[in-house]
Design an enzyme around this catalytic site. Structure first.
Site, PDB file in Angstrom:
ATOM      1  N   ILE A  12       0.847  -1.202   0.000  1.00 26.56           N
ATOM      2  CA  ILE A  12       0.000   0.000   0.000  1.00 26.56           C
ATOM      3  C   ILE A  12       0.885   1.255   0.000  1.00 26.56           C
ATOM      4  CG2 ILE A  12      -1.853   1.223   1.190  1.00 26.56           C
ATOM      5  CD1 ILE A  12      -2.598  -1.557   2.452  1.00 26.56           C
ATOM      6  N   TYR A 141      -2.705  -8.847  16.162  1.00 24.96           N
ATOM      7  CA  TYR A 141      -2.482  -7.841  15.119  1.00 24.96           C
ATOM      8  C   TYR A 141      -3.444  -6.660  15.310  1.00 24.96           C
ATOM      9  CZ  TYR A 141      -3.219  -5.534  10.644  1.00 24.96           C
ATOM     10  OH  TYR A 141      -3.396  -4.587   9.676  1.00 24.96           O
ATOM     11  N   PHE A 169     -10.552  -1.683   5.063  1.00 23.90           N
ATOM     12  CA  PHE A 169     -11.192  -2.994   4.979  1.00 23.90           C
ATOM     13  C   PHE A 169     -10.306  -3.858   4.072  1.00 23.90           C
ATOM     14  CE2 PHE A 169     -14.996  -2.958   7.649  1.00 23.90           C
ATOM     15  CZ  PHE A 169     -14.728  -1.744   8.270  1.00 23.90           C
TER      16      PHE A 169
HETATM   17  P1  NAD Z   1       3.457  -4.560   3.530  1.00 17.03           P
HETATM   18  O1  NAD Z   1       4.055  -5.618   4.405  1.00 17.03           O
HETATM   19  O2  NAD Z   1       3.493  -4.760   2.073  1.00 17.03           O
HETATM   20  O3  NAD Z   1       4.125  -3.153   3.869  1.00 17.03           O
HETATM   21  C1  NAD Z   1       4.665  -2.818   5.117  1.00 17.03           C
HETATM   22  C2  NAD Z   1       5.993  -2.113   4.861  1.00 17.03           C
HETATM   23  O4  NAD Z   1       6.550  -1.690   6.111  1.00 17.03           O
HETATM   24  C3  NAD Z   1       7.016  -3.040   4.219  1.00 17.03           C
HETATM   25  O5  NAD Z   1       7.656  -2.367   3.159  1.00 17.03           O
HETATM   26  C4  NAD Z   1       8.001  -3.347   5.350  1.00 17.03           C
HETATM   27  O6  NAD Z   1       9.293  -3.621   4.862  1.00 17.03           O
HETATM   28  C5  NAD Z   1       7.923  -2.089   6.186  1.00 17.03           C
HETATM   29  N1  NAD Z   1       8.220  -2.261   7.617  1.00 17.03           N
HETATM   30  C6  NAD Z   1       7.643  -3.133   8.492  1.00 17.03           C
HETATM   31  N2  NAD Z   1       8.165  -2.973   9.724  1.00 17.03           N
HETATM   32  C7  NAD Z   1       9.085  -1.972   9.638  1.00 17.03           C
HETATM   33  C8  NAD Z   1       9.938  -1.333  10.574  1.00 17.03           C
HETATM   34  N3  NAD Z   1       9.984  -1.706  11.861  1.00 17.03           N
HETATM   35  N4  NAD Z   1      10.738  -0.326  10.140  1.00 17.03           N
HETATM   36  C9  NAD Z   1      10.720   0.073   8.831  1.00 17.03           C
HETATM   37  N5  NAD Z   1       9.932  -0.502   7.904  1.00 17.03           N
HETATM   38  C10 NAD Z   1       9.115  -1.510   8.303  1.00 17.03           C
HETATM   39  O7  NAD Z   1       1.964  -4.373   4.043  1.00 17.03           O
HETATM   40  P2  NAD Z   1       0.738  -3.653   3.331  1.00 17.03           P
HETATM   41  O8  NAD Z   1      -0.207  -4.695   2.900  1.00 17.03           O
HETATM   42  O9  NAD Z   1       1.224  -2.654   2.375  1.00 17.03           O
HETATM   43  O10 NAD Z   1       0.101  -2.925   4.587  1.00 17.03           O
HETATM   44  C11 NAD Z   1       0.535  -1.624   4.948  1.00 17.03           C
HETATM   45  C12 NAD Z   1      -0.167  -1.211   6.225  1.00 17.03           C
HETATM   46  O11 NAD Z   1      -1.578  -1.278   6.038  1.00 17.03           O
HETATM   47  C13 NAD Z   1       0.169  -2.095   7.414  1.00 17.03           C
HETATM   48  O12 NAD Z   1       0.371  -1.242   8.529  1.00 17.03           O
HETATM   49  C14 NAD Z   1      -1.081  -2.925   7.605  1.00 17.03           C
HETATM   50  O13 NAD Z   1      -1.291  -3.216   8.965  1.00 17.03           O
HETATM   51  C15 NAD Z   1      -2.177  -2.002   7.080  1.00 17.03           C
HETATM   52  N6  NAD Z   1      -3.340  -2.720   6.545  1.00 17.03           N
HETATM   53  C16 NAD Z   1      -3.216  -3.501   5.420  1.00 17.03           C
HETATM   54  C17 NAD Z   1      -4.345  -4.150   4.903  1.00 17.03           C
HETATM   55  C18 NAD Z   1      -4.271  -4.998   3.642  1.00 17.03           C
HETATM   56  O14 NAD Z   1      -5.301  -5.515   3.204  1.00 17.03           O
HETATM   57  N7  NAD Z   1      -3.093  -5.159   3.021  1.00 17.03           N
HETATM   58  C19 NAD Z   1      -5.586  -4.015   5.547  1.00 17.03           C
HETATM   59  C20 NAD Z   1      -5.662  -3.218   6.695  1.00 17.03           C
HETATM   60  C21 NAD Z   1      -4.543  -2.562   7.174  1.00 17.03           C
END
Ligand code: NAD
Ligand code: UDP
Length: 333
Positions: A12, A141, A169
């Site tokens: 995202i 989570y 969502f």
């Molecule tokens: P993703 O794992 O693709 O992206 C997370 C990014 O954060 C990654 O690039 C990772 O390398 C980086 N990261 C994680 N921990 C880190 C740290 N301690 N220091 C620096 N970088 C760090 O996940 P996503 O699907 O893109 O989700 C992004 C956010 O959206 C997350 O916080 C997730 O909880 C939230 N979210 C996602 C969804 C979904 O459907 N994908 C739904 C609800 C909420």
């Protein structure tokens, strides 16, 4: 002035960075690449590889950059893993937030837009779910994210750091041109897994449970396109810049699709058979999750462009076909 995107190499976050750059913002990215991909980051954004919990590193970034606001995506987000390793989630997600807010406060940066989640609500009492409904997570989570919301609330009270919590969502899809998309290892989300089957990488889809109290017995979810979601972050940042108070918004379509309907939609879009079988329920899955998302439309003036799941799946399929191995960087990480 610069927008700092933490987790901007993730699924995202990379779409948000791309949209920010397209709209003319100056962007810096912090990411430790634990699940993200360097190649996903728009080349016009400055990239700092490091961990949000590393305060020395983060302080250096804040010293170098003139930051007007922060968008915080960096977190772990795999629900079953959080059930087995809760401390990993409270450490990376919750402690990461404490570290970030301390550095923001020290540098007088007072705006944060935050990736929250429908998982903070737990098992809903009513559908559609409103922002004011009880937040009672059913997994670590969701709890880690709810704690992050609460930490931001108290940091607002004490330090005046204003926040917008965006409760997503089900996020799916990819940039229309197929240049960036979803590449998780392991993949756990429904849409990319269905497309792995369509592409012949997996034998069949397992549909987790067909005995739920829904129209066809399978879970119902609310899908939102990743680019529409990215745009909501920019609107939220502008909302804070306009001087508004901290707030929370659901981001969804207010429409539910069952897992069987998603499979049918993907068969139609891809023209592939996509073999599927029924499997037992997955622990912790609520029956139905649908957002009331009029608040984001009314207050942020959010106007999602993708309003049907076939279009969302089509963009994910375009990414899948043009990038069968994703970013193909697993050995270099
Ligand atoms: P993703 O794992 O693709 O992206 C997370 C990014 O954060 C990654 O690039 C990772 O390398 C980086 N990261 C994680 N921990 C880190 C740290 N301690 N220091 C620096 N970088 C760090 O996940 P996503 O699907 O893109 O989700 C992004 C956010 O959206 C997350 O916080 C997730 O909880 C939230 N979210 C996602 C969804 C979904 O459907 N994908 C739904 C609800 C909420
Ligand atoms: N799902 C499924 N098979 C899979 C992956 C997911 O049936 O291989 C179902 C899952 O049980 C849920 C829906 O698809 O009902 C969406 O799951 P996902 O993990 O994509 O998102 P969640 O709703 O858990 O955030």
């Amino acid at each position: 002035m610069t927008v700092l995107v933490l987790g901007g190499a993730g699924y995202i976050g990379s779409h948000a960075v791309d949209r920010l750059v397209q709209k003319g913002y100056d962007v810096a990215v912090v990411d430790n690449l634990v699940t993200g991909h360097r190649a996903a980051v728009n080349p016009k954004a400055r990239f700092y590889e490091g961990d949000v919990r590393d305060q020395k590193f983060l302080n250096d970034v804040f010293d170098k950059e003139d930051i007007e606001g922060v968008i915080h995506f960096a977190a772990f987000s795999v629900v079953p893993e959080s059930m087995e390793k809760p401390l990993k989630y409270f450490d990376n997600n919750t402690a990461g937030m404490v570290s970030l807010l301390e550095v923001m406060n020290k540098h007088n940066v007072k705006r944060i837009v935050f990736s929250s989640t429908a998982a903070t609500y737990g098992e809903p009492k009513q559908i559609p779910i409103k922002e004011t409904d009880p937040q009672i997570p059913t997994n670590p989570y969701g709890e880690s994210k709810l704690m992050m919301e609460k930490i931001m609330h108290w940091s607002d009270q004490a330090y005046g750091i204003k926040f917008v919590a965006l409760r997503y969502f089900n996020v799916a899809g990819a940039k229309e041109d197929g240049s960036i998309g979803e590449d998780h290892h392991p993949e756990t989300h429904l849409v990319p897994i269905i497309l792995q089957v369509a592409a012949g990488e997996r034998k069949e889809l397992s549909i987790f449970g067909d005995d739920y109290p829904t129209k066809d017995g399978t879970n119902v979810r609310d899908y939102v396109h990743v680019v529409d979601l990215a745009d909501a972050h920019i609107l939220a940042l502008e909302y804070l810049k306009a001087g508004h108070d901290s707030n929370a918004f659901n981001l969804g379509s207010s429409t539910g699709f069952s897992n069987k309907e998603m499979l049918e939609a993907a068969r139609k879009v891809t023209g592939k058979e996509i073999p599927a079988k029924m499997a037992p329920r997955r622990a912790g899955d609520p029956s139905t999750l649908i957002a009331a998302s009029d608040k984001a439309r009314e207050v942020l003036n959010w106007q999602p462009q993708f309003d049907n799941v076939e279009d969302i799946i089509r963009t994910a399929w375009n990414w899948k076909q043009t990038h069968p191995q994703g970013y193909n960087d697993r050995e270099t990480k």
